[in-house]
Design a protein around this motif. Structure first.
Motif, mmCIF file in Angstrom:
data_model
loop_
_atom_site.group_PDB
_atom_site.id
_atom_site.type_symbol
_atom_site.label_atom_id
_atom_site.label_comp_id
_atom_site.label_asym_id
_atom_site.label_seq_id
_atom_site.Cartn_x
_atom_site.Cartn_y
_atom_site.Cartn_z
ATOM 1 N N LYS A 84 0.832 -1.203 0.000
ATOM 2 C CA LYS A 84 0.000 0.000 0.000
ATOM 3 C C LYS A 84 0.868 1.256 0.000
ATOM 4 O O LYS A 84 0.863 2.018 0.960
ATOM 5 C CB LYS A 84 -0.895 0.021 1.245
ATOM 6 N N ASP A 85 1.674 1.455 -1.055
ATOM 7 C CA ASP A 85 2.461 2.678 -1.207
ATOM 8 C C ASP A 85 3.290 2.988 0.044
ATOM 9 O O ASP A 85 3.137 4.027 0.676
ATOM 10 C CB ASP A 85 1.538 3.858 -1.545
ATOM 11 N N GLY A 86 4.155 2.056 0.420
ATOM 12 C CA GLY A 86 5.051 2.289 1.555
ATOM 13 C C GLY A 86 4.680 1.525 2.809
ATOM 14 O O GLY A 86 5.423 1.537 3.783
ATOM 15 N N SER A 87 3.536 0.876 2.818
ATOM 16 C CA SER A 87 3.158 0.006 3.933
ATOM 17 C C SER A 87 2.533 -1.250 3.338
ATOM 18 O O SER A 87 2.435 -1.385 2.119
ATOM 19 C CB SER A 87 2.193 0.712 4.893
ATOM 20 N N TRP A 88 2.131 -2.174 4.187
ATOM 21 C CA TRP A 88 1.573 -3.442 3.717
ATOM 22 C C TRP A 88 0.349 -3.794 4.551
ATOM 23 O O TRP A 88 0.293 -3.497 5.747
ATOM 24 C CB TRP A 88 2.595 -4.575 3.863
ATOM 25 N N VAL A 89 -0.607 -4.469 3.930
ATOM 26 C CA VAL A 89 -1.751 -5.034 4.645
ATOM 27 C C VAL A 89 -1.671 -6.548 4.487
ATOM 28 O O VAL A 89 -1.653 -7.067 3.368
ATOM 29 C CB VAL A 89 -3.093 -4.499 4.116
ATOM 30 N N PHE A 90 -1.579 -7.239 5.622
ATOM 31 C CA PHE A 90 -1.533 -8.698 5.653
ATOM 32 C C PHE A 90 -2.866 -9.198 6.177
ATOM 33 O O PHE A 90 -3.348 -8.723 7.210
ATOM 34 C CB PHE A 90 -0.421 -9.183 6.584
#
Length: 196
Positions: free
Chosen positions: A113-119
């Motif tokens: 997500k544009d510099g972060s992640w959703v797991f």
């Protein structure tokens, strides 16, 4: 008692079965600070140091632990999240973590997500472990906030620091993780169930 704030990663150097027990030898940057009988969380599982030398230490997981966690899936060369027990009087930067894994879960997706992640994760809801939106969850020992809570699913958002300094950078669809649900939530859930 732990906080869910991972101190470092440890490399699995040896796995040795003895009857139904698994002896796990780990190399870590905190080895020289450990002592025999000390509790250390490995992927969120509280285990006791039973042997150590200059670089490595060994812990033992019994059959009960292996049945409820992802430790039986470890391989030599793999890294584990490590946290020593909290010091009474220190800041509680994560949340109250016991190091007693409730069950395993499976990663169902990883979305950048544009510099972060959703797991996202799925777990067996039949064991009655609830998640709530913005509540706490521990994944492989890492204290996190729940988003998108469902009956047997939830997601967490991961910042770059957590991604780089924990096992999250190795997770993909199908990865099995240890889950410890919020202890306060578990007590409330049991109390409510007993009222029915």
């Amino acid at each position: 008692m732990f906080t869910g704030i991972i101190e470092t990663l440890g490399e699995v150097k040896e796995l040795r079965k003895e009857d139904s027990n698994l002896h796990i030898t780990v190399k870590s940057s905190i080895t020289q600070e450990l002592k025999i009988d000390q509790s250390v969380a490995h992927n969120g599982v509280c285990l006791t140091v039973v042997a150590l030398d200059a670089e490595n230490y060994t812990v033992t997981a019994i059959d009960e632990t292996l049945q409820k966690t992802n430790l039986e899936h470890l391989t030599v060369g793999e890294f584990v999240n490590l946290e020593r027990a909290m010091i009474l009087g220190s800041r509680l930067d994560g949340h109250i973590v016991q190091g007693h894994v409730d069950q395993i879960g499976t990663c169902t997706s990883v979305e950048e997500k544009d510099g972060s992640w959703v797991f996202s994760f799925q777990y067996d809801a039949g064991l009655n472990n609830p998640t709530i939106e913005k509540g706490s969850i521990t994944i492989d020992g890492t204290s996190l906030t729940v988003v998108n809570s469902g009956t047997n699913t939830f997601s967490v958002a991961i910042i770059p620091y957590t991604y780089e300094h924990t096992r999250f950078n190795t997770y993909k669809k199908g990865t099995i993780v240890n889950l410890e649900f919020d202890v306060i939530g578990k007590y409330v859930s049991k109390l409510m169930k007993n009222r029915d």
